[in-house]
Design an enzyme around this catalytic site. Sequence first.
Site, PDB file in Angstrom:
ATOM      1  N   ASN A   7      -0.285  -6.327  18.737  1.00 55.33           N
ATOM      2  CA  ASN A   7       0.667  -6.222  19.842  1.00 55.33           C
ATOM      3  C   ASN A   7      -0.016  -6.686  21.116  1.00 55.33           C
ATOM      4  OD1 ASN A   7       2.579  -4.999  18.114  1.00 55.33           O
ATOM      5  ND2 ASN A   7       1.482  -3.078  18.328  1.00 55.33           N
ATOM      6  N   ARG A  64       0.613  -6.404  24.263  1.00 51.17           N
ATOM      7  CA  ARG A  64       1.237  -5.743  25.407  1.00 51.17           C
ATOM      8  C   ARG A  64       0.641  -4.349  25.594  1.00 51.17           C
ATOM      9  NH1 ARG A  64       4.825  -4.585  21.036  1.00 51.17           N
ATOM     10  NH2 ARG A  64       4.696  -2.340  20.641  1.00 51.17           N
ATOM     11  N   LEU A 103       0.867  -1.186   0.000  1.00 56.83           N
ATOM     12  CA  LEU A 103       0.000   0.000   0.000  1.00 56.83           C
ATOM     13  C   LEU A 103       0.903   1.234   0.000  1.00 56.83           C
ATOM     14  CD1 LEU A 103      -2.502  -1.283   2.718  1.00 56.83           C
ATOM     15  CD2 LEU A 103      -2.861  -1.290   0.252  1.00 56.83           C
ATOM     16  N   GLU A 123      -0.862  -6.450  12.110  1.00 52.74           N
ATOM     17  CA  GLU A 123      -0.220  -7.117  13.250  1.00 52.74           C
ATOM     18  C   GLU A 123      -1.040  -6.867  14.503  1.00 52.74           C
ATOM     19  OE1 GLU A 123       3.840  -5.774  13.789  1.00 52.74           O
ATOM     20  OE2 GLU A 123       4.295  -6.101  11.675  1.00 52.74           O
TER      21      GLU A 123
HETATM   22  C1  MV4 Z   1       2.964  -2.413   5.061  1.00 53.64           C
HETATM   23  C2  MV4 Z   1       3.095  -1.183   4.366  1.00 53.64           C
HETATM   24  C3  MV4 Z   1       2.490  -1.076   3.133  1.00 53.64           C
HETATM   25  N1  MV4 Z   1       1.841  -2.129   2.596  1.00 53.64           N
HETATM   26  N2  MV4 Z   1       2.299  -3.425   4.501  1.00 53.64           N
HETATM   27  C4  MV4 Z   1       5.901  -1.315   8.647  1.00 53.64           C
HETATM   28  C5  MV4 Z   1       5.954  -1.861  10.021  1.00 53.64           C
HETATM   29  C6  MV4 Z   1       5.123  -3.080  10.030  1.00 53.64           C
HETATM   30  N3  MV4 Z   1       4.375  -3.127  11.251  1.00 53.64           N
HETATM   31  C7  MV4 Z   1       4.263  -2.995   8.829  1.00 53.64           C
HETATM   32  N4  MV4 Z   1       4.762  -1.909   8.039  1.00 53.64           N
HETATM   33  C8  MV4 Z   1       4.230  -1.605   6.831  1.00 53.64           C
HETATM   34  N5  MV4 Z   1       3.512  -2.587   6.257  1.00 53.64           N
HETATM   35  C9  MV4 Z   1       1.756  -3.277   3.295  1.00 53.64           C
HETATM   36  N6  MV4 Z   1       1.123  -4.314   2.742  1.00 53.64           N
HETATM   37  C10 MV4 Z   1       3.803  -0.139   4.950  1.00 53.64           C
HETATM   38  C11 MV4 Z   1       4.386  -0.361   6.204  1.00 53.64           C
HETATM   39  C12 MV4 Z   1       5.088   0.765   6.746  1.00 53.64           C
HETATM   40  C13 MV4 Z   1       4.636   1.385   7.898  1.00 53.64           C
HETATM   41  C14 MV4 Z   1       3.508   0.946   8.564  1.00 53.64           C
HETATM   42  C15 MV4 Z   1       3.075   1.576   9.708  1.00 53.64           C
HETATM   43  C16 MV4 Z   1       3.758   2.687  10.176  1.00 53.64           C
HETATM   44  C17 MV4 Z   1       4.857   3.132   9.529  1.00 53.64           C
HETATM   45  C18 MV4 Z   1       5.317   2.505   8.383  1.00 53.64           C
HETATM   46  C19 MV4 Z   1       6.446   2.984   7.733  1.00 53.64           C
HETATM   47  C20 MV4 Z   1       6.896   2.353   6.600  1.00 53.64           C
HETATM   48  C21 MV4 Z   1       6.216   1.235   6.114  1.00 53.64           C
END
Ligand code: MV4
Length: 447
Positions: A289, A291, A203, A287
């Site tokens: 968490n 906690r 995304l 995800e």
């Molecule tokens: C993603 C995404 C875009 N598309 N998944 C980064 C941390 C992990 N918890 C999941 N993350 C991401 N997953 C899809 N399919 C973009 C991120 C991401 C992100 C997500 C939440 C907060 C900050 C972020 C920074 C970069 C990438």
Amino acid sequence: MFEKVLIANRGEIALRIHRACREMGIKTVAVHSTADADAMNVRLADETVCIGPPPARESYLNVAAILTAAAITGADAIHPGLGFLAENADFAEAVEEHGFVFIGPAPEHIRLMGDKVAAKAAAARLGLPTVPGSAGVVNDPVAAERAAAEIGYPVLIKASAGGGGRGMKIARDRAELGRMLPLAQREAAAFFGRGDVYLEHFLERPRHIEIQVLGDGQGGVVHLGERDCSMQRSHQKVVEETPSPGLNAEERDRLGALAVEAMRELGYRSAGTLEFLYQEGKFFFIEMNTRLQVEHPISEMVSGVDIVREQLRIADGASLGYRQAEIRLSGHAIECRINAENPVDFRPSPGRVTDYHAPGGLGVRVDSALYQGYVVPPYYDSLVSKLIIHGRSRNECLMRLRRALEEYVIGGIETTIPLHQRLVAARDFIDGDYDIHWLERFVGRGE
Ligand code: MV4
């Protein structure tokens, strides 16, 4: 209720947990490394036990030392706080095997959510929308190509044992997937000890929306609203707010109902957070968490619910005792994470705090273990304070936040207060118009 709780953590969160215990008449045991002998949470605790030298591996992650400290002080229960052992299912099991109560979720739920592929499959079974992706782990390049073609490029390669963004790789076409897959697998193996990866459609500009839940493991589940955590850099959250300026009431209610139903079905116990990406009116679970989180205070400010107190009550076997309809979410709350770092290059800035004056007044909360003369040690996370502001509206909250940031004095070390001062003056932030990439651009521009 417990008579004595051991707090297996340090800094502001250890102090936060101590405060909830104190209010409930529960005695506290602070365990600490030699680097934290003079910490505020250690000074305030009823009893203290030094559990090792500064490196966390030999102190805050030293399970034998923590269990021994609990035994010799006669603690009834252990609160893991966040980070360190908070999401270690083996630790939660060891705590219970040694006859103490683990103040947190069932070990099986910690284990389930620690495996991101299993967590995603569970979320889908529980009726939560997930990002289109591979059916499970894909370690074979041919299978990966087939899955990516189905999902649609760009795809993101994620580590199943990961989380928090480490080891993720974007592939915008087939050739890039061929190059990135072995890289992602090697990094996953190096960081997490397991090379398993999975694929998701990438995304491009989502918001990071998470929802705070509380379950009693007896069918009682409530949510305390969502938090917008899109203001981050290098996967470190910088500012969090609730409610999210990017959601409307219908979307908010829909997310709340989905989360509560899923957690009831799972039989979840204690505090937890479901993380979603939000883009163009759609939520995608990524995800969970299992906690207490750093940013939990903003949910407390709008709900009036003391989340740590609820964790303690639930761990003691109490039921929630209230329904969703009785939770009133009122006004707006913002948290600024203040780190002992240079506000431009983010290099750590440990050392002695020579001057300290925390802001106050209506709607202002400071969760910090700092005091004048305290020496911030170089061994741990650089978070030293959380400035949490509540207002009846987002605008009132922003006005108070600006005023509180002006009042806050932390001398002798560098902090990220100047970054927050620039942020609260930025047009896009004032308008609530930002996604997960906004802050990286803002910092890069140095505006
Ligand atoms: C993603 C995404 C875009 N598309 N998944 C980064 C941390 C992990 N918890 C999941 N993350 C991401 N997953 C899809 N399919 C973009 C991120 C991401 C992100 C997500 C939440 C907060 C900050 C972020 C920074 C970069 C990438």
